[in-house]
Design an enzyme around this catalytic site. Structure first.
Site, PDB file in Angstrom:
ATOM      1  N   LYS A  14       0.831  -1.197   0.000  1.00 25.63           N
ATOM      2  CA  LYS A  14       0.000   0.000   0.000  1.00 25.63           C
ATOM      3  C   LYS A  14       0.872   1.257   0.000  1.00 25.63           C
ATOM      4  CE  LYS A  14      -4.306   1.088   2.342  1.00 25.63           C
ATOM      5  NZ  LYS A  14      -5.169   0.769   3.470  1.00 25.63           N
ATOM      6  N   ARG A  45     -18.290   4.488  10.057  1.00 24.51           N
ATOM      7  CA  ARG A  45     -18.731   5.884   9.917  1.00 24.51           C
ATOM      8  C   ARG A  45     -20.080   5.984   9.229  1.00 24.51           C
ATOM      9  NH1 ARG A  45     -13.206   7.190   7.100  1.00 24.51           N
ATOM     10  NH2 ARG A  45     -13.951   5.236   6.236  1.00 24.51           N
ATOM     11  N   SER A 103      -8.388   9.251   6.836  1.00 24.79           N
ATOM     12  CA  SER A 103      -6.980   9.632   6.641  1.00 24.79           C
ATOM     13  C   SER A 103      -6.768  10.121   5.209  1.00 24.79           C
ATOM     14  CB  SER A 103      -6.066   8.439   6.901  1.00 24.79           C
ATOM     15  OG  SER A 103      -6.205   7.988   8.214  1.00 24.79           O
TER      16      SER A 103
END
Ligand code: PNS
Length: 163
Positions: free
Chosen positions: A41, A90, A128
């Site tokens: 990543k 979320r 993020s």
């Protein structure tokens, strides 16, 4: 002693993550924040920097430990003698991926339970990825990340000036 593991990339920690960590400390004796060491990543911060930012942001929380791990999360859980995973949700859009991961972890290790927690409403849109993008483009993210993260971003990321 009940231990929960809160795993993730944390590149970097946001106030949404911090909110989940705080909520976790009210439910568990020990909360281990576990940063995935994932070579593939593309990350802005290296794992040691992410650990440092997490440690600085949680220094007032005595029951929180910051670790990194590689490989399967369930193997890390066994190493730290935990069977609870905490993940923040979320919005409904988070749910599908989280549901798959939770069930895969249960398949791999049947005694693993995943607890989903909601962050405070004011952080329900914070990620993020978005925080980094908005910072790069000159937006104000000071209410969305711990002060140490803002400092680190200022020292690291050039701000693009638009026309
Ligand atoms: O913050 P992220 O990137 O959404 O966190 C994802 C994370 C680290 C929780 C997940 O990728 C993970 O647990 N990786 C470890 C590898 C693993 O155990 N995979 C199988 C479980 S689905």
């Amino acid at each position: 002693m009940k231990t929960a593991v809160y795993p993730g990339s944390f590149d970097p920690i946001t106030n949404g993550h911090l909110d989940i960590i705080r909520r976790g400390t009210r439910l568990f004796d020990r909360v281990i924040v576990a940063v995935l060491e994932n070579e593939e990543k593309r990350a802005l911060f290296q794992v040691p920097e992410r650990l440092e930012l997490l440690r600085a942001s949680t220094k007032d929380l005595s029951s929180v430990e910051i670790h990194s791990f590689s490989g399967l999360l369930v193997n890390f859980l066994h190493r730290v003698d935990a069977n609870v995973v905490v993940r923040g949700i979320r919005a409904v859009s988070d749910f599908e991926y989280e549901f798959q991961m939770a069930l895969m972890n249960r398949e791999l290790s049947p005694d693993t339970e995943t607890i989903f927690m909601m962050p405070a409403v004011e952080y329900s849109y914070v990620s993020s990825r978005l925080v980094k993008e908005v910072f790069r483009l000159g937006g104000d993210i000071s209410s969305l990340v711990p002060a140490v993260v803002l400092e680190k971003l200022r020292s690291r990321v050039p701000i693009a000036t638009g026309r």
